[in-house]
Design a protein around this motif. Structure first.
Motif, PDB file in Angstrom:
ATOM      1  N   ARG A   7       0.828  -1.201   0.000  1.00  0.00           N
ATOM      2  CA  ARG A   7       0.000   0.000   0.000  1.00  0.00           C
ATOM      3  C   ARG A   7       0.870   1.263   0.000  1.00  0.00           C
ATOM      4  O   ARG A   7       1.868   1.340   0.718  1.00  0.00           O
ATOM      5  CB  ARG A   7      -0.916  -0.001   1.227  1.00  0.00           C
ATOM      6  CG  ARG A   7      -1.864   1.202   1.278  1.00  0.00           C
ATOM      7  CD  ARG A   7      -2.515   1.323   2.637  1.00  0.00           C
ATOM      8  NE  ARG A   7      -3.682   0.473   2.771  1.00  0.00           N
ATOM      9  CZ  ARG A   7      -4.362   0.335   3.917  1.00  0.00           C
ATOM     10  NH1 ARG A   7      -3.972   0.988   5.000  1.00  0.00           N
ATOM     11  NH2 ARG A   7      -5.413  -0.446   3.972  1.00  0.00           N
ATOM     12  N   PHE A   8       0.450   2.237  -0.787  1.00  0.00           N
ATOM     13  CA  PHE A   8       1.066   3.555  -0.788  1.00  0.00           C
ATOM     14  C   PHE A   8       0.988   4.119   0.640  1.00  0.00           C
ATOM     15  O   PHE A   8       0.013   3.885   1.347  1.00  0.00           O
ATOM     16  CB  PHE A   8       0.308   4.450  -1.768  1.00  0.00           C
ATOM     17  CG  PHE A   8       0.947   5.781  -2.043  1.00  0.00           C
ATOM     18  CD1 PHE A   8       1.890   5.919  -3.053  1.00  0.00           C
ATOM     19  CD2 PHE A   8       0.587   6.898  -1.306  1.00  0.00           C
ATOM     20  CE1 PHE A   8       2.470   7.152  -3.314  1.00  0.00           C
ATOM     21  CE2 PHE A   8       1.162   8.130  -1.559  1.00  0.00           C
ATOM     22  CZ  PHE A   8       2.108   8.253  -2.568  1.00  0.00           C
ATOM     23  N   SER A  13      -1.361   9.509   1.435  1.00  0.00           N
ATOM     24  CA  SER A  13      -2.624   9.335   0.707  1.00  0.00           C
ATOM     25  C   SER A  13      -3.778  10.061   1.397  1.00  0.00           C
ATOM     26  O   SER A  13      -4.753  10.450   0.752  1.00  0.00           O
ATOM     27  CB  SER A  13      -2.967   7.850   0.553  1.00  0.00           C
ATOM     28  OG  SER A  13      -3.207   7.234   1.809  1.00  0.00           O
ATOM     29  N   ALA A  49      -1.690  12.365  -5.644  1.00  0.00           N
ATOM     30  CA  ALA A  49      -1.123  12.211  -4.304  1.00  0.00           C
ATOM     31  C   ALA A  49      -0.247  13.372  -3.883  1.00  0.00           C
ATOM     32  O   ALA A  49       0.189  13.431  -2.730  1.00  0.00           O
ATOM     33  CB  ALA A  49      -0.314  10.909  -4.233  1.00  0.00           C
ATOM     34  N   TRP A  78      -3.914   1.351  -2.855  1.00  0.00           N
ATOM     35  CA  TRP A  78      -4.111   2.755  -2.490  1.00  0.00           C
ATOM     36  C   TRP A  78      -5.319   2.845  -1.570  1.00  0.00           C
ATOM     37  O   TRP A  78      -6.380   2.288  -1.867  1.00  0.00           O
ATOM     38  CB  TRP A  78      -4.343   3.586  -3.748  1.00  0.00           C
ATOM     39  CG  TRP A  78      -4.817   4.978  -3.521  1.00  0.00           C
ATOM     40  CD1 TRP A  78      -6.116   5.403  -3.512  1.00  0.00           C
ATOM     41  CD2 TRP A  78      -4.021   6.142  -3.301  1.00  0.00           C
ATOM     42  NE1 TRP A  78      -6.174   6.768  -3.292  1.00  0.00           N
ATOM     43  CE2 TRP A  78      -4.899   7.246  -3.157  1.00  0.00           C
ATOM     44  CE3 TRP A  78      -2.643   6.368  -3.202  1.00  0.00           C
ATOM     45  CZ2 TRP A  78      -4.448   8.533  -2.934  1.00  0.00           C
ATOM     46  CZ3 TRP A  78      -2.195   7.656  -2.973  1.00  0.00           C
ATOM     47  CH2 TRP A  78      -3.076   8.720  -2.849  1.00  0.00           C
ATOM     48  N   ASP A 176      -8.855  -1.608  -0.356  1.00  0.00           N
ATOM     49  CA  ASP A 176      -7.978  -0.682  -1.058  1.00  0.00           C
ATOM     50  C   ASP A 176      -8.371  -0.631  -2.528  1.00  0.00           C
ATOM     51  O   ASP A 176      -9.150  -1.471  -3.008  1.00  0.00           O
ATOM     52  CB  ASP A 176      -6.512  -1.127  -0.944  1.00  0.00           C
ATOM     53  CG  ASP A 176      -5.975  -1.049   0.477  1.00  0.00           C
ATOM     54  OD1 ASP A 176      -6.389  -0.122   1.207  1.00  0.00           O
ATOM     55  OD2 ASP A 176      -5.139  -1.892   0.840  1.00  0.00           O
TER      56      ASP A 176
END
Length: 208
Positions: A7-8, A13, A49, A78, A176
């Motif tokens: 995950r970012f 985010s 982002a 994300w 996500d």
């Protein structure tokens, strides 16, 4: 599909901008009337982002994440802070949040999905990236604590035994969005105070 199940960074985010996109073809007739056609069956999400980058360390984290994904080559997870639950933002996922299927006595696999309703119309969005450990499942409103498993890479729920005919299969979950960078270049700026910024970090949802 080239995808990394990572995950970012959440702290970046959280400050991002973006949401669903549709593609509609509109033809304006000589009379002034319109003919409209939806080119896509479903929506696709876009994000930027860059709005979440607040300090130089954030910038460094984004650059490292970008390099590890080889730009646009690999997808990743994300967290859309405006829409990441099967329920309302103020609630907690519960077994009755979303109807994901009706048993027929044979089918053992059901795709997680989230319904968006307004008036008589609704849109069912397939959920392919549920968050590990957040899914709850029920059959006819009875929670199932065993006898099923969810694939967090596909969002498919698999039962050991097929639900009986007519049984409602419902679910609650967090999820996500599968995305990728929509650029192969980051435009990085460092000002006099050594505070970093990036003009734009475009992301686009990956559709199967």
């Amino acid at each position: 599909m080239a995808f990394h199940e990572i995950r970012f960074p959440d702290n970046i985010s959280r400050g991002a901008r973006g949401g669903p996109e549709r593609r509609t073809q509109i033809v304006e007739l000589a009379s002034g009337d319109e003919e409209r056609n939806g080119a896509w069956a479903g929506s696709r999400r876009r994000y930027d982002a860059s709005y979440g980058v607040r300090r130089a360390d954030d910038l460094a984290a984004v650059v490292a994440f970008f390099e590890a994904r080889n730009g646009r080559l690999y997808g990743f997870r994300w967290k859309d802070w405006a829409d990441y639950k099967s329920c309302l933002p103020s609630g907690q996922p519960a077994i009755g949040d979303q109807l994901i299927g009706v048993g027929d006595g044979e089918t053992v696999e059901f795709q997680l999905a989230k319904s968006y309703a307004s008036g008589a119309q609704s849109y069912s969005r397939p959920i392919t990236k549920p968050v590990l450990g957040t899914s709850v499942i029920a059959l006819d409103a009875v929670e199932q604590v065993a006898g099923w498993a969810v694939n967090t890479a596909t969002g498919i729920v698999t039962f050991d035994t097929a639900p009986a005919e007519g049984v409602l299969v419902t679910a609650g979950f967090e999820f996500d969005v599968p995305v990728r960078f929509d650029t192969d270049q980051l435009d990085v700026t460092l000002d006099i105070e050594r505070l970093g910024s990036i003009t734009s970090i475009p992301l686009i949802e990956i559709k199967r």
